[in-house]
Motif scaffolding. Structure first.
Motif, short mmCIF file in Angstrom:
data_model
loop_
_atom_site.label_atom_id
_atom_site.label_comp_id
_atom_site.label_asym_id
_atom_site.label_seq_id
_atom_site.Cartn_x
_atom_site.Cartn_y
_atom_site.Cartn_z
N MET A 43 14.22 -5.55 -7.71
CA MET A 43 14.33 -4.09 -7.71
C MET A 43 15.79 -3.66 -7.62
SD MET A 43 11.27 -2.40 -5.49
CE MET A 43 11.39 -3.48 -4.07
N LYS A 47 17.87 -1.16 -10.16
CA LYS A 47 18.39 0.11 -9.67
C LYS A 47 19.91 0.20 -9.83
CE LYS A 47 14.51 0.88 -6.59
NZ LYS A 47 13.91 1.92 -7.44
N TYR A 94 18.55 7.11 -6.37
CA TYR A 94 18.63 5.68 -6.67
C TYR A 94 19.69 4.98 -5.81
CZ TYR A 94 15.44 5.57 -10.66
OH TYR A 94 14.33 5.62 -11.45
N GLN A 97 18.23 4.45 -2.53
CA GLN A 97 17.30 3.32 -2.56
C GLN A 97 18.04 1.99 -2.49
OE1 GLN A 97 14.98 4.11 -6.14
NE2 GLN A 97 13.31 4.92 -4.91
N LEU A 120 10.77 3.54 0.10
CA LEU A 120 11.05 3.21 -1.31
C LEU A 120 9.97 3.77 -2.23
CD1 LEU A 120 12.34 -0.49 -1.29
CD2 LEU A 120 13.53 1.50 -2.21
N SER A 123 10.31 7.66 -2.31
CA SER A 123 11.48 8.12 -3.07
C SER A 123 11.37 7.80 -4.55
CB SER A 123 12.77 7.50 -2.50
OG SER A 123 12.71 6.08 -2.52
N THR A 124 10.66 6.71 -4.89
CA THR A 124 10.44 6.37 -6.31
C THR A 124 9.59 7.43 -6.99
OG1 THR A 124 10.62 3.99 -5.90
CG2 THR A 124 9.47 4.65 -7.89
N THR A 128 10.99 10.35 -9.87
CA THR A 128 10.28 10.52 -11.14
C THR A 128 9.81 11.95 -11.30
OG1 THR A 128 9.53 8.23 -10.94
CG2 THR A 128 8.46 9.57 -12.60
N PHE A 191 5.24 4.65 -14.93
CA PHE A 191 6.12 3.89 -14.04
C PHE A 191 6.44 2.50 -14.58
CE2 PHE A 191 4.90 7.21 -11.18
CZ PHE A 191 5.98 7.35 -10.34
N GLU A 195 9.79 -1.36 -12.12
CA GLU A 195 10.22 -0.69 -10.90
C GLU A 195 9.09 -0.54 -9.89
OE1 GLU A 195 12.78 3.27 -9.67
OE2 GLU A 195 12.06 3.02 -11.71
N TRP A 196 7.91 -0.23 -10.36
CA TRP A 196 6.80 0.06 -9.45
C TRP A 196 6.10 -1.21 -8.96
CZ3 TRP A 196 5.48 4.11 -6.71
CH2 TRP A 196 4.21 4.19 -6.17
N ILE A 199 7.54 -3.14 -5.92
CA ILE A 199 7.33 -2.43 -4.65
C ILE A 199 5.92 -2.67 -4.13
CG2 ILE A 199 7.36 -0.21 -3.47
CD1 ILE A 199 9.28 0.82 -5.54
#
Length: 216
Positions: A43, A47, A94, A97, A120, A123-124, A128, A191, A195-196, A199
Motif C-alpha cells: 500500500m 500511495k 494520501y 495515510q 486507513l 480515509s480511503t 474517494t 476501488f 488499494e482496497w 487493507i
C-alpha cells in the motif's frame, strides 16, 4: 505401579502437546504479522506513487490557471480551480495515510494496529468520495462565453443533461461510498484491487493474530 507410570507418561505427553500448540500459535502469529507488514508495504508504494502524480497534476493545473487567469474563460478557471482544490485535498489525505502506515508497529498491541488500519479504511473512502465531487466540472471546463451566445438549444440541452448526470453521479457516490457497500459490484470496480484489497487483507489477518494471542 504401571498405572502410575502410565499417568506420568500421559502427563508428560500432554505437557509436550500443550507446549507444541503454544509454539505453533506463536509461529502462526509471527507469520501472519509478516504478511500484514507485506500488505502495508505494498500500500505504501502505491500511495507514494499517487502522491507524486497528484503533486505534478496539481502543479500543472495551478500553472495553467495562473497563466490563463486574465484571458481564460470563467468556466475554465472555475472548473480547473475546483478540480485542483479537490486534488490538493486528496494529496493531503494520501500523505496522511503514508504517515499512518509508517507509524504502524506490527509488534505493538493488536488493538493499536487495528485502530490505525480502521483509520486507513475510513480515509480511503473519504478521499474517494471527495474526488468524486470533481466529476461535473470535467463537463464544463471547455465552455466559453462565446458558446453561451452562439450555442443552439440542442447543444445546451445535451450539455445540461451531461452536466446534471455527472453531478447526480457525484452526489450519489459521495453519499453511498461507505463500508456497508464494500461487497457491491460497483464498489469493487471503483476501488479496484491495488488499494482496497491490501487493507481488507491486513484487517482480516489482524483478527487472526488477535485470536492467536487470545488462545495463547
Amino acid at each position: 505401579m504401571e498405572d502410575i507410570e502410565l499417568q506420568q507418561i500421559w502427563k508428560s505427553y500432554d505437557q509436550k502437546l500443550q507446549e507444541q500448540l503454544v509454539f505453533n500459535r506463536k509461529n502462526a502469529s509471527d507469520i501472519t504479522k509478516i504478511k500484514v507488514k507485506t500488505e502495508l508495504r505494498s500500500m505504501r508504494l502505491i500511495k507514494i506513487f499517487t502522491v507524486l502524480m497528484g503533486i505534478l497534476w496539481v502543479l500543472f493545473l495551478d500553472v495553467l490557471v495562473i497563466n490563463l487567469f486574465s484571458v481564460g474563460s470563467p468556466f475554465f478557471l472555475i472548473s480547473a480551480g475546483f478540480i485542483s482544490l479537490v486534488n490538493k485535498i486528496a494529496v493531503g489525505i494520501y500523505f496522511y495515510q503514508l504517515i499512518l502506515i509508517s507509524s504502524v508497529n506490527i509488534n505493538a498491541p493488536v488493538l493499536n494496529t487495528q485502530k490505525k488500519i480502521a483509520q486507513l479504511v475510513n480515509s480511503t473512502m473519504w478521499v474517494t468520495r471527495i474526488l468524486m465531487l470533481q466529476l461535473p466540472f470535467w463537463t464544463t471546463f471547455f465552455l466559453s462565453s462565446v458558446w453561451i451566445g452562439s450555442g443552439n438549444l440542442i447543444f445546451w440541452i445535451i450539455q445540461g443533461v451531461i452536466t446534471l448526470g455527472f453531478a447526480t453521479t457525484a452526489v450519489w457516490l459521495f453519499t453511498n461510498i461507505r463500508l456497508e457497500s464494500k461487497d457491491k459490484r460497483w464498489f469493487k470496480f471503483l476501488f479496484g484491487n491495488y488499494e482496497w484489497t491490501p487493507i481488507m487483507k491486513a484487517q482480516e489477518m489482524l483478527v487472526q493474530i488477535k485470536e492467536y494471542e487470545d488462545l495463547g
